[in-house]
Design a protein around this motif. Structure first.
Motif, PDB file in Angstrom:
ATOM      1  N   ALA A  62       0.800  -1.228   0.000  1.00  0.00           N
ATOM      2  CA  ALA A  62       0.000   0.000   0.000  1.00  0.00           C
ATOM      3  C   ALA A  62       0.824   1.266   0.000  1.00  0.00           C
ATOM      4  CB  ALA A  62      -0.938  -0.009   1.206  1.00  0.00           C
ATOM      5  N   GLY A  65      -0.303   4.944   1.281  1.00  0.00           N
ATOM      6  CA  GLY A  65      -1.749   4.986   1.434  1.00  0.00           C
ATOM      7  C   GLY A  65      -2.521   5.717   0.367  1.00  0.00           C
ATOM      8  N   ALA A  79      -4.840  -2.479   4.400  1.00  0.00           N
ATOM      9  CA  ALA A  79      -3.611  -2.141   3.690  1.00  0.00           C
ATOM     10  C   ALA A  79      -2.449  -2.886   4.324  1.00  0.00           C
ATOM     11  CB  ALA A  79      -3.357  -0.633   3.749  1.00  0.00           C
ATOM     12  N   GLU A  81       1.886  -3.758   4.210  1.00  0.00           N
ATOM     13  CA  GLU A  81       3.241  -3.403   3.779  1.00  0.00           C
ATOM     14  C   GLU A  81       4.230  -4.234   4.587  1.00  0.00           C
ATOM     15  OE1 GLU A  81       5.259  -2.083   1.873  1.00  0.00           O
ATOM     16  OE2 GLU A  81       4.066  -0.845   0.535  1.00  0.00           O
ATOM     17  N   LEU A  90       1.083   4.882   7.074  1.00  0.00           N
ATOM     18  CA  LEU A  90      -0.291   4.562   6.702  1.00  0.00           C
ATOM     19  C   LEU A  90      -1.252   4.907   7.836  1.00  0.00           C
ATOM     20  CD1 LEU A  90       0.376   1.116   4.984  1.00  0.00           C
ATOM     21  CD2 LEU A  90      -0.619   3.110   3.844  1.00  0.00           C
ATOM     22  N   VAL A  95      -5.192   5.698   7.435  1.00  0.00           N
ATOM     23  CA  VAL A  95      -5.655   4.384   6.978  1.00  0.00           C
ATOM     24  C   VAL A  95      -6.142   3.612   8.201  1.00  0.00           C
ATOM     25  CG1 VAL A  95      -4.994   2.208   5.889  1.00  0.00           C
ATOM     26  CG2 VAL A  95      -4.132   4.379   4.978  1.00  0.00           C
ATOM     27  N   ALA A  98      -4.137  -0.816   8.825  1.00  0.00           N
ATOM     28  CA  ALA A  98      -2.841  -0.981   8.166  1.00  0.00           C
ATOM     29  C   ALA A  98      -2.021  -1.980   8.968  1.00  0.00           C
ATOM     30  CB  ALA A  98      -2.109   0.351   8.059  1.00  0.00           C
TER      31      ALA A  98
END
Length: 236
Positions: A62, A65, A79, A81, A90, A95, A98
């Motif tokens: 992601a 974001g 999301a 990562e 994020l 977000v 995350a």
């Protein structure tokens, strides 16, 4: 913890404290990573792509974001990562969900049928390293998505002449295949070597054989393709 020059540079950029560039290096060839343009711009509203996305959605890789912030206004979006620094960004940017997670170990992070759609834009699927790795990723993605799921993926198109000028590009004698190999440097930290398997949309179709996925829509840019995948049958 291994060095994370990529995540650290993006974090520093976000905080306004970055004084040096993030460098992508392929031997003697280098380029400055375009952090602001690639990670902090607005969601590129693409009616063709966005029409296929429904919630719950998994945003894979992601970044900072850009897309997750857009999609979560419409439906549940998770999301992921691999960088702790990016996940911090994020969350700070708003977000709602995350998480640190590796896109190639999805079964370790999510239950079966968790998501209605998946979004992986940025050619990160190439980090599977091989077509066998791509097929395994598609199997795992099938496990964590519903029987009627859709997914959007992209990669560079080795059959296009312009792709030969892409940074760190390596040709492969096999039709429809190539590689990209480079690493990143920031403030003296050197990241691990990144091996991207570049493959054509036809090779993607081959990789879906034996998985529940089918390529049902495709579009091309100057150097890349973008594909929509749908489930053709329920996962085993």
């Amino acid at each position: 913890m291994s060095a994370d020059p990529f995540g650290r540079a993006i974090r520093d950029h976000y905080l306004g404290s970055r004084e040096e560039p993030l460098i992508d290096r392929d031997g003697d060839e280098t380029r400055e990573h375009a952090i602001e343009r690639w990670y902090f711009g607005e969601h590129d509203e693409d009616a063709w792509r966005d029409a296929w996305m429904e919630g719950p959605l998994l945003d894979i890789g992601a970044g900072a974001g850009r897309d997750a912030l857009y999609y979560q206004e419409q439906f549940e979006t998770v999301a992921i990562e691999v960088s702790d620094h990016l996940v911090e960004i994020l969350r700070d940017r708003g977000v709602a969900d995350a998480r640190v997670a590796n896109m190639f170990t999805l079964r370790n992070h999510f239950d079966r049928d968790r998501f209605r759609s998946a979004h992986a834009i940025g050619t990160q699927v190439g980090l599977a390293g091989s077509m066998a790795g791509v097929r395994q990723f598609l199997d795992d993605l099938a496990f964590v998505t519903t029987p009627d799921a859709t997914a959007v993926l992209d990669n560079y198109a080795p059959e296009k002449e312009a792709t030969g000028d892409v940074f760190a590009y390596r040709e492969d004698p096999a039709p429809g295949l190539a590689y990209r190999i480079y690493h990143e440097e920031y403030e003296g930290d050197v990241g691990e070597t990144l091996l991207f398997r570049v493959f054509s949309a036809d090779r993607l179709r081959e990789a879906t054989i034996g998985t529940p996925w089918e390529v049902t829509a495709l579009t091309y840019g100057e150097t890349q393709w973008r594909a929509i995948l749908e489930k053709s049958h329920s996962p085993p």
